[in-house]
Write an enzyme that holds these catalytic residues in place. Sequence first.
Site, short mmCIF file in Angstrom:
data_model
loop_
_atom_site.label_atom_id
_atom_site.label_comp_id
_atom_site.label_asym_id
_atom_site.label_seq_id
_atom_site.Cartn_x
_atom_site.Cartn_y
_atom_site.Cartn_z
CB CYS A 216 -59.17 -7.45 69.99
SG CYS A 216 -59.07 -6.41 71.44
NE ARG B 256 -63.40 -10.26 66.79
CZ ARG B 256 -64.34 -10.91 67.45
NH1 ARG B 256 -65.40 -11.34 66.82
NH2 ARG B 256 -64.23 -11.14 68.74
CD1 TRP C 192 -63.34 -0.31 69.22
CD2 TRP C 192 -64.18 -1.47 70.93
NE1 TRP C 192 -64.47 0.34 69.66
CE2 TRP C 192 -65.00 -0.35 70.70
CE3 TRP C 192 -64.52 -2.35 71.96
CZ2 TRP C 192 -66.14 -0.09 71.47
CZ3 TRP C 192 -65.65 -2.09 72.71
CH2 TRP C 192 -66.44 -0.97 72.46
CG ASN D 18 -61.15 -10.84 71.56
OD1 ASN D 18 -61.55 -9.82 72.09
ND2 ASN D 18 -61.93 -11.65 70.87
N GLY D 19 -60.35 -10.09 74.93
CA GLY D 19 -61.11 -10.40 76.15
C GLY D 19 -60.68 -9.47 77.27
CD GLU E 29 -82.22 -1.31 63.86
OE1 GLU E 29 -82.05 -1.26 65.09
OE2 GLU E 29 -81.31 -1.54 63.07
CE LYS F 67 -78.52 0.14 62.17
NZ LYS F 67 -78.58 -1.20 62.67
CD GLU G 102 -75.42 1.41 64.37
OE1 GLU G 102 -74.54 0.86 65.03
OE2 GLU G 102 -76.42 0.81 63.96
CG HIS H 132 -97.00 11.47 77.74
ND1 HIS H 132 -98.04 11.96 78.51
CD2 HIS H 132 -97.56 10.61 76.86
CE1 HIS H 132 -99.17 11.39 78.11
NE2 HIS H 132 -98.90 10.58 77.11
CE LYS I 69 -71.79 -7.02 62.19
NZ LYS I 69 -72.91 -6.11 61.87
C1 F6R Z 1 -76.32 -1.80 65.65
C2 F6R Z 1 -75.74 -3.06 66.06
C3 F6R Z 1 -75.70 -3.38 67.51
C4 F6R Z 1 -75.93 -4.89 67.72
C5 F6R Z 1 -75.74 -5.27 69.19
C6 F6R Z 1 -76.03 -6.73 69.44
O1 F6R Z 1 -76.32 -1.65 64.27
O2 F6R Z 1 -75.30 -3.81 65.26
O3 F6R Z 1 -76.63 -2.64 68.24
O4 F6R Z 1 -77.22 -5.20 67.30
O5 F6R Z 1 -74.42 -4.99 69.58
O6 F6R Z 1 -75.23 -7.55 68.66
P1 F6R Z 1 -75.56 -9.06 68.41
O7 F6R Z 1 -76.77 -9.14 67.56
O8 F6R Z 1 -74.35 -9.62 67.73
O9 F6R Z 1 -75.81 -9.67 69.76
#
Ligand code: F6R
Length: 596
Positions: A2, A27, A71, A97-98, A469, A473, A476, A492, A591
């Site tokens: 959050c 967040r 969140w 938050n937590g 990756e 991308k 998500e 496989h 995030k």
């Molecule tokens: C995907 C994305 C997540 C973060 C992951 C780790 O686009 O952003 O997969 O890479 O949650 O986050 P950090 O780098 O902040 O540890």
Amino acid sequence: MCGIVGYSGDKMATDIILDSLIRLEYRGYDSVGVAIVNHDIVVYKEKGQVSQLRDLVPSIDGYTGIGHTRWATCGVPSSENAHPFKSMDGRIALVHNGIIENYLDLRKELSAQGYEFSSQTDTEVLVHLVHRYMDGDLHMALRRALQDVRGTYAIAAVEFGSDRIVVARKENPLVIGVGMGENFIASDVTAILEHTSDVIYVMDGETAVISPEEIHLFSPEGQEIKREVNRITWTSEDAKKEGFEHFMLKEIFEQPKTVRDTLVCYLDGLEASDILPPVSPSSVTIVACGTSYHAGMVGKYAIEELANIPVTVELGSEFRYSSGTDNKPLVILITQSGETADTLAACREARRRGCHTLAVTNVLGSTITREADSVIMTKAGPEISVAATKTYTAQLVSLYLIALKLALNRGAIDEMGLRELKAQLRSLPTLIERVLDRADSLQDAVEVMSRAQHAFFIGRNINFPSMLEGALKLKEISYIHAEGYAAGELKHGPLALLDPDTPLVAACLRDHTYEKMISNVTEVAARGSPVLIVASDGDEQVHLLTDHVIFVPRCPPLLSPVPLAVLLQLLAYHVAKAKGMPIDKPRNLAKSVTVE
Ligand code: F6R
């Protein structure tokens, strides 16, 4: 996960808090609320985003308040479960938050004492606990309440009749913004940059009391402490869209600059720098989650190739289950936010095992910067879009620099090799610009991908993680089910899933993997799946295999993950846009992942 904010000053608190909350929506954004101290404590909270709450909140005459964007982790998104929570007598309001791990026990205990609960959250126990210990001093009551609590938190509380905000922090970020006749608190500096660039970081176990004129910070033991004020160089403009339709697109287009900024910081003085421990490690372990994990995988290839040191890459959430090694490797932790709970737990575990920990992060003052033995800061600036883009390429650059430094320390690279690689690294911003210049050429690929429900991404060697990756991308932000594979693995198992409705994206760049990649693609094309080849500029031969080709500028294979990443980010962005998805805030994602 959050975001929390607070304001106490000489201006009306509501608008300042709501504006700051908008900047924290990355967040979490499933519900939102504010509490303003007035002749009462007025609370407005709602399921949905800040803009929805703004329509409901009248102008409130109050100069002190707290806010929260949520969140959901404990209790569904609803107005009942939204923060702030008020004590039963209405005199205290609190945001959190937590996670409070023992909240069920506490809830039972408090219920037996007559406290009534209106939500399913863990947070509500906090406000009742604080009320239970309240004896005229909110700070003391919060400190006492926290003795009963097991878990993690950033907490802000206000009380009726006071302009003070009381805060506490454990394993969740919290900063105090220092103003003139006004002070702020926030989960992240970007929330308050509009108002101040001067911040004080609250550390684990500490509490603080903030009023318009004063900030008092207390150690975990309750002693008042002094802490220097840090000046943030990010500007509030950095955290705005600046005419781009989405933050993600803006951040993709910032990459020539962010890659250059990260290089400038470390490249010239690399030989003399002390970014690595003086002793050359016999092995390296890289630990990270999500996109950062993919950067770590690219880093493995780079370090093994340049420095000839074996590298293991582990997921943050799995590191604790791996066996401790005897030779105490260098452990590199990659986390753009510096707050990812799994990566932080891995950092603590690595230190417990006696390893040297090196963090690669983008957020100054984040938890990992304080816990790791040494730190490399990526210079990507604030990344607002949930999907990581510019922080990923900045991480790649940092890993090339680490690989180069390890190679230098072991004498694995000569003068000429060093000069050549430095020149290649310096050319990365231009390479990225060339990818960005051709964003329009993606139209055909976007059409192919937008029609799909499933897609596969394949690559080999250093571009195997690039394709993991690329798939992440796409999935998500477009919600298309996409899987990345090492190209050799298709036969496989996954080949069984390929059909005319399932496109395959293949990185067939002109490097030592080219011929094998072409064989893999031929196999798939024979099964009627649409094939989208990412090819090196000028490689017309690939047109024999497919009508769908996107070209990337040629570059040394070691550095090719950088332009390829930018291209795949653009592809994912445009597919998600064509499908009308909420690009900057994909469903269920946030995030910064501060739960394990
Ligand atoms: C995907 C994305 C997540 C973060 C992951 C780790 O686009 O952003 O997969 O890479 O949650 O986050 P950090 O780098 O902040 O540890």
